[in-house]
Structure formats: C-alpha cells, structure tokens
Design an enzyme around this catalytic site. Structure first.
Site, mmCIF file in Angstrom:
data_model
loop_
_atom_site.group_PDB
_atom_site.id
_atom_site.type_symbol
_atom_site.label_atom_id
_atom_site.label_comp_id
_atom_site.label_asym_id
_atom_site.label_seq_id
_atom_site.Cartn_x
_atom_site.Cartn_y
_atom_site.Cartn_z
ATOM 1 N N HIS A 56 35.583 35.531 40.371
ATOM 2 C CA HIS A 56 35.949 34.145 40.660
ATOM 3 C C HIS A 56 37.423 33.960 41.021
ATOM 4 O O HIS A 56 37.849 32.859 41.338
ATOM 5 C CB HIS A 56 35.654 33.266 39.445
ATOM 6 C CG HIS A 56 36.581 33.526 38.289
ATOM 7 N ND1 HIS A 56 36.439 34.601 37.451
ATOM 8 C CD2 HIS A 56 37.669 32.854 37.849
ATOM 9 C CE1 HIS A 56 37.380 34.575 36.531
ATOM 10 N NE2 HIS A 56 38.152 33.536 36.757
ATOM 11 N N HIS A 96 29.578 32.487 40.445
ATOM 12 C CA HIS A 96 30.418 31.326 40.127
ATOM 13 C C HIS A 96 30.097 30.168 41.056
ATOM 14 O O HIS A 96 29.700 30.363 42.212
ATOM 15 C CB HIS A 96 31.884 31.726 40.258
ATOM 16 C CG HIS A 96 32.851 30.782 39.596
ATOM 17 N ND1 HIS A 96 33.287 29.624 40.189
ATOM 18 C CD2 HIS A 96 33.453 30.840 38.383
ATOM 19 C CE1 HIS A 96 34.134 29.008 39.381
ATOM 20 N NE2 HIS A 96 34.249 29.715 38.279
#
Length: 384
Positions: free
Chosen positions: A214, A247
């Site tokens: 992420h 994510h």
C-alpha cells in the site's frame, strides 16, 4: 483524580497498535480514556475496533473522495481543534507516522496540550522513504512531550536528536501486544474462516505466500513491477497459493487487478479484518510486504519476510536475519522468493521466531509511565 487521555488515530495499522493500549487504559483507575477516530481508513478501522471490543467516542469523518494530503491536513486541523476544545484532554496520545499523528500533535501543541507519541523514534534518514511517513514521524517527535519507543535503537535516535532522556521510555511495541493477544484468542477458540470467506478455498496441503502492499512511494511503476513478479511466481509455482488482500486505494486496486486477475493460484481478496489477517500470517509460508507493521508481526510468528521497499525504519528486524529488503525490481523479487521456496536451508535460516519489539506488555509499560507523568505534573502544580 482521573486524568482525561485522548487517543487519536485514523488508519487500520494505528488502530491495531493502539487497541491493546486502549484496552489497558480503559481499566486504569487514573485514566478517563476518550478515543477519537479521524476515519482515514473507515471500513478497515471499524473492523479492528470490533475485533478488540472498542468503540470510538468521537468520529471526525474527515475523508472525502480524491482528497489530497494537504486537503486532509486542513480538515484534520480544523476538526481536531474543535474536538480538543470539547474534550479538554490532559494529554493526547498519537501513534507512529501517519498524517493523523502529525496533525493531531500540531493541533494539540497549538492548544498547549501535552503529547505522548507511541512507537516513537523510528528513522530511515531519508524523508522520501517512506513518504510521507518519515516526515510525519520526525515532525511528531519534535512536538511530543513523552516518547514511547519500541527498541533501544529508537531510543538512541531520539537522544541524538536532542530529546531529554527522561522524556523517553523504551516500552516495546504495542503491535506485539495486539498480535499475541489475537493469536492466542484464535487458538483458544479453534478459529477458522467463516464458510462464506474467500479464504475457505485455501488448501491445507499447499504452501501459501501472503502479499500486502500500500506504500505511496510504490505507486505507479513500483506496483507494476511487484505485480509482474507475482505473475511470474504464480506461473513458476502452480502448486503454491498466493493470497493478496488488496488495499482499497484506487491506485493499488488498478495496478493489482489489471495484472493479476484471472490466475488460478492467485487469490485477490478484500482487505481482511484483524482476526482473518492474523490467521493468514500464521498460516503463511512466506510473506511479501511493504508494510511496517507486518515487518514487526511476522518475525514474532516465525515467518520469513521479504520487504518490497528500498529502506526500512526498523533495522532491528534486519539484524535478526528473518527479514530481507528486496525492493520493487521484478527480477529481485522473483529470485528471493524462489530461493525460499526451493532451498530448505535458506528457508530455515529465516523461518524462526525473532521478537526485537518486546514481550507483549508494552501497553502496561506505557500506562505505568503515564501514571508517573501525571503524578509529576500534579506535584509541579502543587509546588508552583
């Protein structure tokens, strides 16, 4: 006399690491705890709070679509200022290196409210790696009154920067508190994923590689190279399961799904709540990640970790030999992962329990230090 402690967090990793401290402070006689959520990771944040039996007292709901960091900072500063005016905390606790942490500290500083920084003192020495986290952590450290560090190395970083030693407490990392509590709970309950979970397709007789990613500095070409490496590994090892909780950030989603969709042994799933994620880590053979928290958690479970970053602010894990920096080059990721999958000796060297971040009692140490700090503040007022 009870002191009002306001705990501010907004992301899923912050919530995981602050939850065990919140559980301790909820039962600490000297503390009236107020939890304030900024809502940076709203859906994932609520999952964590539910897992630990916690509820927020104030929800600032700052996130909007296509929000920039400057826009987020502006909204945080305004809403936190109003929250502090309402609650009037005796101290504000923030965690780590998020935008929430820095802006919550700045808003408290403007109101002369003391600040306690949990997981303080981590450094890479490069403001661009990780970005913007390295700057957030350093700026929070400048404003904080109490610094709760996970290791002696973090303590030394702050002392070198001029923080008075009496303001620094080496406590260990609260993420180990959270991890061990959840792992033991899952084992006691003989916990398994629910029948409707996408994880039910995982086979017990096959190895599993867990992936998370992420980091903003990996957006674009970095994520593309990581995904190409995963595609190559999935083709090379058809009997290995690759599980990627993707994510929610649109830039991550686009890169991952455009390259990795439709591959039989790559399981792209939604972000998992904390019980499911701890189960995944404990089940994994190898973990590939750019997460800071996973670098701390996985070695405590004896899992080899390949870090998809150029630098880490957690050098203690590298010293132990259970974590290796591999960056985002496709060839390097494929090579290092293949070595762990093919070479039992190489795997055994990394697959061992290593816990440089404490014994699972960091939260109690922080609570005890807060109690002493409250006593010192009270004595100083009495003598004024």
């Amino acid at each position: 006399m009870a002191y009002t402690v306001m705990m501010v967090f907004g992301t899923r990793p912050e919530a995981i690491k602050m939850a065990p401290l919140a559980r301790v402070l909820r039962h600490w006689p000297e503390v009236d705890l107020r939890i304030c959520s900024t809502g940076q990771h709203r859906e994932m944040l609520e999952q964590v709070l539910t897992a630990f039996g916690l509820k927020v007292d104030q929800d600032l709901q700052v996130m909007t679509q296509n929000q920039t960091l400057n826009g987020l900072s502006r909204d945080l500063l305004d809403k936190l200022d109003r929250a502090y005016e309402q609650v009037k905390p005796d101290i504000v606790l923030v965690h780590g290196d998020t935008t929430t942490s820095f802006i919550a500290s700045l808003a408290a500083f403007h109101r002369h409210i003391p600040i306690g920084h949990v997981e303080a003192g981590l450094r890479t020495g490069n403001l661009q790696q990780p970005w913007p986290e390295e700057a957030n952590r350093r700026l929070t450290g400048v404003l904080a009154d109490l610094h709760f560090t996970p290791t002696r190395d973090s303590d030394a970083n702050l002392i070198r920067e001029g923080v008075p030693p009496e303001h620094v407490e080496v406590t260990g990392n609260t993420v180990i508190d959270a991890l061990l509590w959840m792992r033991d709970k899952l084992q006691r309950d003989n916990w398994r994923p629910a029948p409707e979970s996408p994880l039910k397709v995982l086979r017990d007789d096959q190895r599993m590689v867990l992936i998370t990613g992420h980091r903003r500095e990996n957006f674009g070409s970095g994520f593309e190279r990581i995904c190409l490496a995963l595609a190559e590994l999935a083709l090379r090892y058809p009997d290995v399961q690759f599980v990627y909780p993707v994510h929610l950030n649109p830039q991550v989603q686009h890169a991952v799904y455009s390259v990795l969709s439709g591959r039989d042994n790559i399981h792209l799933v939604a972000p998992q709540d904390y019980p499911h994620f701890v189960w995944l880590m404990n089940r994994a053979h190898i973990i590939l990640t750019d997460s800071g928290g996973v670098q701390e958690e996985a070695p405590a479970l004896g899992k080899p970790v390949l870090v998809l970053r150029k630098v880490t602010e957690r050098p203690a894990v590298l010293k132990g030999g259970t974590v290796k920096l591999v960056g985002t080059l496709t060839e390097r990721i494929v090579h290092e992962t293949s070595q762990l999958l093919d070479d039992p000796a190489a795997y055994a060297r990394m697959a061992r329990v290593f816990t440089p971040f404490g014994d699972g009692h960091a939260s109690e140490r922080i609570a005890e230090r807060l109690t002493r700090w409250f006593a010192d503040q009270s004595a100083a007022r009495d003598n004024a």
